[in-house]
Design an enzyme around this catalytic site. Sequence first.
Site, PDB file in Angstrom:
ATOM      1  CB  CYS A   2      -0.950   0.083   1.183  1.00  0.00           C
ATOM      2  SG  CYS A   2      -2.230  -1.154   1.149  1.00  0.00           S
ATOM      3  NE  ARG A  27       4.585   1.864   0.176  1.00  0.00           N
ATOM      4  CZ  ARG A  27       5.469   1.650   1.131  1.00  0.00           C
ATOM      5  NH1 ARG A  27       6.745   1.751   0.867  1.00  0.00           N
ATOM      6  NH2 ARG A  27       5.085   1.336   2.343  1.00  0.00           N
ATOM      7  CD1 TRP A  75       0.445  -6.479  -2.429  1.00  0.00           C
ATOM      8  CD2 TRP A  75       0.100  -6.782  -0.239  1.00  0.00           C
ATOM      9  NE1 TRP A  75       0.876  -7.737  -2.102  1.00  0.00           N
ATOM     10  CE2 TRP A  75       0.680  -7.961  -0.765  1.00  0.00           C
ATOM     11  CE3 TRP A  75      -0.204  -6.748   1.124  1.00  0.00           C
ATOM     12  CZ2 TRP A  75       0.962  -9.072   0.010  1.00  0.00           C
ATOM     13  CZ3 TRP A  75       0.074  -7.862   1.903  1.00  0.00           C
ATOM     14  CH2 TRP A  75       0.651  -9.010   1.342  1.00  0.00           C
ATOM     15  CG  ASN A 101       1.121   1.349   4.338  1.00  0.00           C
ATOM     16  OD1 ASN A 101       2.266   1.734   4.465  1.00  0.00           O
ATOM     17  ND2 ASN A 101       0.828   0.071   4.227  1.00  0.00           N
ATOM     18  N   GLY A 102      -1.280  -0.143   6.379  1.00  0.00           N
ATOM     19  CA  GLY A 102      -1.066  -0.826   7.655  1.00  0.00           C
ATOM     20  C   GLY A 102      -2.248  -1.718   7.964  1.00  0.00           C
ATOM     21  CD  GLU A 492      17.635 -12.971  -4.578  1.00  0.00           C
ATOM     22  OE1 GLU A 492      17.018 -13.359  -3.580  1.00  0.00           O
ATOM     23  OE2 GLU A 492      17.258 -11.999  -5.267  1.00  0.00           O
ATOM     24  CE  LYS A 496      14.544 -11.663  -7.191  1.00  0.00           C
ATOM     25  NZ  LYS A 496      14.846 -10.744  -6.142  1.00  0.00           N
ATOM     26  CD  GLU A 499      10.579 -12.113  -6.214  1.00  0.00           C
ATOM     27  OE1 GLU A 499       9.816 -11.912  -5.250  1.00  0.00           O
ATOM     28  OE2 GLU A 499      11.735 -11.675  -6.227  1.00  0.00           O
ATOM     29  CG  HIS A 515      20.742 -35.645   2.000  1.00  0.00           C
ATOM     30  ND1 HIS A 515      21.157 -36.898   2.392  1.00  0.00           N
ATOM     31  CD2 HIS A 515      21.861 -34.882   1.957  1.00  0.00           C
ATOM     32  CE1 HIS A 515      22.476 -36.888   2.613  1.00  0.00           C
ATOM     33  NE2 HIS A 515      22.921 -35.669   2.346  1.00  0.00           N
ATOM     34  CE  LYS A 613      12.155  -2.539  -4.341  1.00  0.00           C
ATOM     35  NZ  LYS A 613      12.622  -3.883  -4.708  1.00  0.00           N
TER      36      LYS A 613
HETATM   37  C1  G6P Z   1       9.164  -8.330   0.006  1.00  0.00           C
HETATM   38  C2  G6P Z   1       9.684  -8.122  -1.397  1.00  0.00           C
HETATM   39  C3  G6P Z   1      11.053  -8.779  -1.548  1.00  0.00           C
HETATM   40  C4  G6P Z   1      12.000  -8.277  -0.475  1.00  0.00           C
HETATM   41  C5  G6P Z   1      11.418  -8.494   0.926  1.00  0.00           C
HETATM   42  C6  G6P Z   1      12.269  -7.838   1.999  1.00  0.00           C
HETATM   43  O1  G6P Z   1       8.826  -9.652   0.196  1.00  0.00           O
HETATM   44  O2  G6P Z   1       8.785  -8.641  -2.348  1.00  0.00           O
HETATM   45  O3  G6P Z   1      11.591  -8.461  -2.816  1.00  0.00           O
HETATM   46  O4  G6P Z   1      13.219  -8.918  -0.596  1.00  0.00           O
HETATM   47  O5  G6P Z   1      10.123  -7.906   0.996  1.00  0.00           O
HETATM   48  O6  G6P Z   1      12.270  -6.450   1.804  1.00  0.00           O
HETATM   49  P1  G6P Z   1      13.323  -5.485   2.451  1.00  0.00           P
HETATM   50  O7  G6P Z   1      12.895  -4.110   2.049  1.00  0.00           O
HETATM   51  O8  G6P Z   1      13.272  -5.694   3.927  1.00  0.00           O
HETATM   52  O9  G6P Z   1      14.646  -5.844   1.908  1.00  0.00           O
END
Ligand code: G6P
Length: 618
Positions: A2, A27, A75, A101-102, A492, A496, A499, A515, A613
């Site tokens: 948000c 956001r 969001w 937001n929250g 990672e 990526k 997502e 395993h 994000k």
């Molecule tokens: C969300 C985003 C990720 C990010 C994570 C942590 O899940 O989609 O891309 O890595 O938050 O965010 P930060 O701002 O704490 O690195």
Amino acid sequence: MCGIIARAGIGDALEELVVGLQNLEYRGYDSAGVAVRRADGPITVCKREGETDALEAALSGRALPGGTGIGHTRWSTHGAPSDANAHPHTDDSGRVAVVHNGIIRNHESLRRELREAGHRFRSETDTEVVPHLVAAALDDGADPESAFRAAVARLEGSYALAMIVDEDDAVYATRRGSPLVLGLGTDANYLASDVPAFLEFTDRVVYLEDDDVVVLEGNTYRITDVDGTPVDRPIETVEWDASDARKGVYNHFMRKEIDEQPVSLRQTLEGRIDGDRSELTAFPPGSLSDVDDVVFVACGTSYHAAMYGSTLLRRRGVPATALRANEFAHDPMPVSERTLVIAVTQSGETADTLASLRVANDLSARTLAVTNVVGSSAARGADEALFIRAGPEIGVAATKTFSSQVAALALLADRIAADGGGADAYGDETAGVGDHGGAYDPDSVRSDLESLPTAVETVVNDAGAARLATQFADAESYFFIGRGVGYPVALEGALKFKEITYEHAEGFAAGELKHGPLALVTPATVVIAVFTGRNDELTLHNVREAQSRGAPVVGVGPASATTLRETVDEYLPFPRTDPNLAGIPANVHLQLLAYHAAEIRDRAIDKPRNLAKSVTVE
Ligand code: G6P
């Protein structure tokens, strides 16, 4: 998660509100809406399910004159994406409009109480209680500011709120546990969840504290505490450039940010390496000598950077572990005053990470935020802060900030080890089949950090990942494996990939494949193996195990590692670099692989479904 924007001042607000929403879309993009107070009095609300484009289409051709307004990009947490659940929310009469937001935890009891008093609700959101509470206070004779304060006093949970009221020129706003920053322009002032929202209009900002109440009126502003006493907050100038937050010639922010990595890495490292030592202004030699052990807390991509950092520290003989912030916050591990708890967070606003920081502070550990955002809640909530200086990152999938986080953590690990005298934990005997040895040589790490931007530039310009994304487009699953610092990179790479492509992708420690996960490996599984130049021959065993089950293997490794090249089916090379840093260029290949695979599938690369994000709720 948000985004909110507010604007008050001379001239019309609408256009700037929409620009702010476009800039905040990372956001959340379930719905978008604005409320503008028309110059002649009433509030007009326009909101639509979907991305800001849908709102813009709804607004096109409509004149909404007025200098005061609020906006929101959502969001969803309470209630599905819909026009009705979109913000701004209003009271029955439409006198009060609010964006939030929250999460308001006590919204159900407040809703019951308000319903009994005759209020009618039109959405399923927690937010809608706020305009009704304000309207009730206005009905009782309160002025808008007192009514806002009275409503906020009833709320439990986390919030950044902005409100406008009919026949009143001001914007009222406050925050608790959710970000809100004030931007000071010439003709107008702004409030937003994040600086990029208004960076095109001003770079002068005031970072607000929890419970600050801000009133924007005309082009003036006032900040008071919860009791109405004026508080003085410093005005700061943001160093980010407005063009950094725009796509420019690119189709996607993600691609732009991948390409920016040589530059962002240079920014991270600039002035921080001086021959035989890492120079971190915040941490002069000796400043970390009382650190016995290190605990990292982080989420998502930042967690993978934290894992990487913890591996580097362990290699320097410093006890270190990385924990997921959402776990540590509720099941903390024992820490002491000599434990350094490092919160790694790009945004500095991730609720889970902030919760962990609070727990670590309560447990009297020494706390440090490694973040990209100056003035963020993490930077202010920790005892100390180290900034990664990557510049604004807009794509939801983090890219350049991972590289900068790892580079910053490598410098920090060097400083911690130097201060604590951590002995190198491993020796040369672990040398792999790549062209590097296995020891941690601090001088080699520092000097290769300096050449890292150039190595990354070579990878950014390599077309290999694009070709392989097409070649393996029909695979059923994508498994990423690696060991040592290659393990967090494998995780990672898989994160990526899943997502932004929505394909099944998993990351594993290379040695763990046999395993369990090997049961899933078939000729339709592509295995992507990360090699760093250390213990590569072990990873090669795991590669052969996968190949025996018919899986094609893509190796990502040092350019000169001929045995690797000859064993795997496809190879994505990167220039020679210290094995402790090799995960960074390797990861850039994986970013490109995910990007191109998503492009082939025509995915919403910068706004993957269901994600945001900056996740500001736990
Ligand atoms: C969300 C985003 C990720 C990010 C994570 C942590 O899940 O989609 O891309 O890595 O938050 O965010 P930060 O701002 O704490 O690195």
